[in-house]
Design a protein around this motif. Structure first.
Motif, PDB file in Angstrom:
ATOM      1  N   ARG A 112      43.175  27.252  42.191  1.00 26.87           N
ATOM      2  CA  ARG A 112      41.797  26.606  41.909  1.00 26.87           C
ATOM      3  C   ARG A 112      41.064  26.341  43.379  1.00 26.87           C
ATOM      4  NH1 ARG A 112      43.681  22.268  39.779  1.00 26.87           N
ATOM      5  NH2 ARG A 112      43.924  22.988  37.413  1.00 26.87           N
ATOM      6  N   ASP A 113      41.524  26.061  44.290  1.00 28.62           N
ATOM      7  CA  ASP A 113      40.955  25.900  45.637  1.00 28.62           C
ATOM      8  C   ASP A 113      40.372  27.025  45.880  1.00 28.62           C
ATOM      9  OD1 ASP A 113      41.522  23.261  45.511  1.00 28.62           O
ATOM     10  OD2 ASP A 113      43.017  23.282  47.219  1.00 28.62           O
ATOM     11  N   GLU A 114      41.224  28.245  45.973  1.00 26.25           N
ATOM     12  CA  GLU A 114      40.596  29.475  46.384  1.00 26.25           C
ATOM     13  C   GLU A 114      39.374  29.975  45.522  1.00 26.25           C
ATOM     14  OE1 GLU A 114      41.100  31.431  48.839  1.00 26.25           O
ATOM     15  OE2 GLU A 114      42.699  30.623  49.954  1.00 26.25           O
ATOM     16  N   TRP A 115      39.617  29.870  44.194  1.00 26.51           N
ATOM     17  CA  TRP A 115      38.592  30.242  43.434  1.00 26.51           C
ATOM     18  C   TRP A 115      37.060  29.270  43.469  1.00 26.51           C
ATOM     19  CZ3 TRP A 115      37.904  33.406  38.856  1.00 26.51           C
ATOM     20  CH2 TRP A 115      36.818  33.150  38.218  1.00 26.51           C
ATOM     21  N   ASP A 131      38.616  42.430  40.195  1.00 29.20           N
ATOM     22  CA  ASP A 131      38.920  42.591  41.735  1.00 29.20           C
ATOM     23  C   ASP A 131      38.741  41.353  42.475  1.00 29.20           C
ATOM     24  OD1 ASP A 131      38.607  45.258  40.903  1.00 29.20           O
ATOM     25  OD2 ASP A 131      36.618  45.628  41.885  1.00 29.20           O
ATOM     26  N   GLU A 132      37.764  40.368  42.166  1.00 33.43           N
ATOM     27  CA  GLU A 132      37.432  39.067  42.652  1.00 33.43           C
ATOM     28  C   GLU A 132      38.972  38.197  42.492  1.00 33.43           C
ATOM     29  OE1 GLU A 132      34.938  39.042  44.671  1.00 33.43           O
ATOM     30  OE2 GLU A 132      35.922  37.335  45.671  1.00 33.43           O
ATOM     31  N   ALA A 133      39.371  38.371  41.229  1.00 36.22           N
ATOM     32  CA  ALA A 133      40.415  37.207  40.771  1.00 36.22           C
ATOM     33  C   ALA A 133      41.808  37.854  41.427  1.00 36.22           C
ATOM     34  CB  ALA A 133      40.647  37.416  39.212  1.00 36.22           C
ATOM     35  N   ALA A 134      41.886  39.127  41.586  1.00 39.85           N
ATOM     36  CA  ALA A 134      43.103  39.688  42.351  1.00 39.85           C
ATOM     37  C   ALA A 134      43.074  39.246  43.676  1.00 39.85           C
ATOM     38  CB  ALA A 134      43.136  41.115  42.177  1.00 39.85           C
ATOM     39  N   HIS A 135      42.009  39.108  44.346  1.00 38.43           N
ATOM     40  CA  HIS A 135      41.954  38.667  45.749  1.00 38.43           C
ATOM     41  C   HIS A 135      42.074  36.980  46.019  1.00 38.43           C
ATOM     42  CE1 HIS A 135      40.846  42.185  48.209  1.00 38.43           C
ATOM     43  NE2 HIS A 135      40.161  42.588  46.938  1.00 38.43           N
ATOM     44  N   VAL A 136      41.687  36.364  44.935  1.00 37.39           N
ATOM     45  CA  VAL A 136      42.093  34.722  45.004  1.00 37.39           C
ATOM     46  C   VAL A 136      43.420  34.831  44.644  1.00 37.39           C
ATOM     47  CG1 VAL A 136      41.504  32.973  43.362  1.00 37.39           C
ATOM     48  CG2 VAL A 136      39.609  34.132  44.113  1.00 37.39           C
ATOM     49  N   LEU A 137      44.010  35.285  43.726  1.00 43.05           N
ATOM     50  CA  LEU A 137      45.245  35.220  43.570  1.00 43.05           C
ATOM     51  C   LEU A 137      45.937  35.350  44.682  1.00 43.05           C
ATOM     52  CD1 LEU A 137      45.105  36.454  40.011  1.00 43.05           C
ATOM     53  CD2 LEU A 137      45.923  34.142  40.411  1.00 43.05           C
ATOM     54  N   ALA A 138      45.847  36.682  45.257  1.00 40.79           N
ATOM     55  CA  ALA A 138      46.749  37.087  46.331  1.00 40.79           C
ATOM     56  C   ALA A 138      46.515  35.785  47.489  1.00 40.79           C
ATOM     57  CB  ALA A 138      46.303  38.351  46.822  1.00 40.79           C
ATOM     58  N   ARG A 139      45.530  35.388  47.791  1.00 37.22           N
ATOM     59  CA  ARG A 139      45.191  34.570  48.814  1.00 37.22           C
ATOM     60  C   ARG A 139      46.302  33.373  48.590  1.00 37.22           C
ATOM     61  NH1 ARG A 139      40.115  36.418  49.134  1.00 37.22           N
ATOM     62  NH2 ARG A 139      39.026  34.552  47.870  1.00 37.22           N
ATOM     63  N   ALA A 140      46.391  32.866  47.252  1.00 36.17           N
ATOM     64  CA  ALA A 140      46.858  31.581  46.872  1.00 36.17           C
ATOM     65  C   ALA A 140      48.345  31.678  46.869  1.00 36.17           C
ATOM     66  CB  ALA A 140      46.361  31.118  45.644  1.00 36.17           C
TER      67      ALA A 140
END
Ligand code: HEM
Length: 416
Positions: A112-115, A131-140
């Motif tokens: 949630r924070d990354e998003w 694409d954006e969701a994949a990056h958010v999820l990977a960082r988290a």
């Protein structure tokens, strides 16, 4: 003598998700028999078949998955390929602290924070949600799992995880990309595992440490490559929740009333099963949209099912997509209706987008709680954003495995 059956590999490649339901319709209630890559195959269907399929005296996983699937999606020596005691001990890595409620809540907070960081200042341009969701999820998930990766390596991880999932069930360039992505990430993570082992021994405080220190049924540590494979079995499927996030956006676009209910959800429902709308919404996304078409293993011994024989070694499939759309189980199965999960929790062997049976003792996905919680959180975040949806191709082709809205769901967040 077993009757002659036609090979179905080409039909599977052409029809994708529709392949098994089609075969089932034509089997007139008899056991579906076919061949895949020349191998005798049967397909089981329905909640009664789930315990039969997950009984390890009936179906084993060793040698069941084709090399091209291991070299892209799961990795050689992965937990997916183990049986009996070896499987139970390795599975302990995934069903202990990793997926306990505190661990899940911490991951959800990070996601949630990354998003929120990503969308704090709307970029004033079109974004591809998938694409954006994949990056958010990977960082988290990389931070949560304690992987010592740089920011650049984490972004690469996001793209490679998407490639591994996207290319496992196809030939050609997508498949090659998937193989390269896996080889690259296994090599990097194996090096990090070796470096960690060279350092001072620490109690397993993160999933990374837990994998590094894990001992298999034979009492030995995992070799660095297998440890890398299991680390990827945490990170890759978490990044894959991006597929469901794109589907959630599709559902909200198609049925705006559902989006409204999500947006207004303040956790004060007093339905017998749920206090939120977001959780039933997440279950319905997992039921309604196509992701895993089926799961499979090999008959461990000569079996009998529905009065018919299944010789040892036969490839046994469990029909996942078909069961999640079976009109005998779901009223109006092609209606997107989260309310069906408000009055009662889904039964264990009824809703099986991530496998059936028991996650601790069998091969059911250990990441279901993570998937539901993360998907519920991101669907809610998205429902509360203001955005426009430009003209685009939102069709979801059923012949493509895995599929998603063709455009990846393009949207333009509005300035706040
Ligand atoms: C297994 C789907 C998320 C870790 C599976 C299986 C399916 C599945 C269909 C196979 C079940 C079987 O063989 O009978 C999904 C989907 C996900 C997801 C659609 C969401 C996009 C996750 C997450 C994790 C995870 C978040 C971990 C953090 C695993 C592991 C297995 C597995 C380790 C192997 C279990 C075993 O063989 O015992 N998943 N999964 N998955 N999943 Fe997931």
């Amino acid at each position: 003598m077993a009757p002659m059956t036609l090979d179905s590999t080409a039909a599977l490649l052409i029809k994708g998700y529709a392949w098994l339901p089609d075969l089932r319709r034509r089997s007139d209630g008899r056991l579906v028999r076919t061949r895949l890559l020349g191998h005798p195959t049967v397909a089981l269907h329905g909640p009664d078949a789930v315990p039969f399929f997950y009984d390890e005296n009936h179906v084993r996983r060793h040698d069941a998955l084709p090399g091209p699937v291991l070299d892209t999606l799961f990795g050689r020596g992965a937990v997916h390929t183990l049986d009996a005691e070896e499987h139970r001990v390795r599975k302990g890595l995934f069903v202990g602290e990793l997926t306990d409620p505190a661990g899940v809540a911490e991951l959800v907070d990070r996601v949630r924070d990354e998003w929120q960081r990503t969308f704090a200042r709307p970029p004033g341009r079109e974004i591809v949600l998938f694409d954006e969701a994949a990056h958010v999820l990977a960082r988290a998930v990389c931070a949560w799992a304690g992987l010592p990766l740089t920011r650049e390596q984490t972004e690469r991880m996001a793209e490679d995880c998407v490639a591994m999932v996207d290319g496992f069930a196809t030939a050609g360039p997508r498949h090659l990309r998937a193989r390269r992505a896996r080889a690259r990430q296994e090599q990097l993570l194996a090096r990090l595992v070796e470096e960690a082992r060279g350092g001072a021994s620490r109690a397993p405080a993160t999933p990374f440490d837990a994998v590094v220190r894990h001992r298999d049924a034979d009492g030995e540590e995992l070799d660095a490559r297998t440890a890398a494979v299991e680390l990827l079995n945490i990170v890759r499927p978490t990044v894959a929740i991006a597929w469901f996030v794109a589907f959630a956006a599709h559902a909200m676009d198609r049925w705006p009333a559902r989006r409204h209910l999500l947006r207004e959800d303040d956790g004060s429902y007093s339905e017998p099963y749920t206090e939120t709308y977001a959780e039933p919404f997440a279950h319905e996304v997992r039921r309604f949209y196509p992701f895993a078409p089926f799961v499979g293993g090999l008959a461990a011994t000569d079996l009998r099912r529905d009065g018919e024989e299944i010789p040892a070694g036969t490839l046994v499939l469990l029909d996942v997509y078909g069961q999640n759309h079976d009109p005998e189980l779901w009223r109006d199965p092609y209606r997107f209706d989260p309310e069906r999960f408000m009055r009662r929790a889904p039964l264990r062997d009824e809703l099986i987008p991530q496998g059936g049976g028991d996650a601790k003792s069998g091969h059911r996905c250990p990441g279901e709680d993570i998937t539901v919680a993360v998907l519920a959180a991101l669907s809610t975040e998205l429902s509360r954003m203001d955005y426009t949806v430009p003209e685009q191709d939102l069709r979801i082709p059923l012949h493509r495995v895995p599929t998603r809205p063709r455009s990846g769901f393009r949207f333009v967040p509005s300035p706040t």
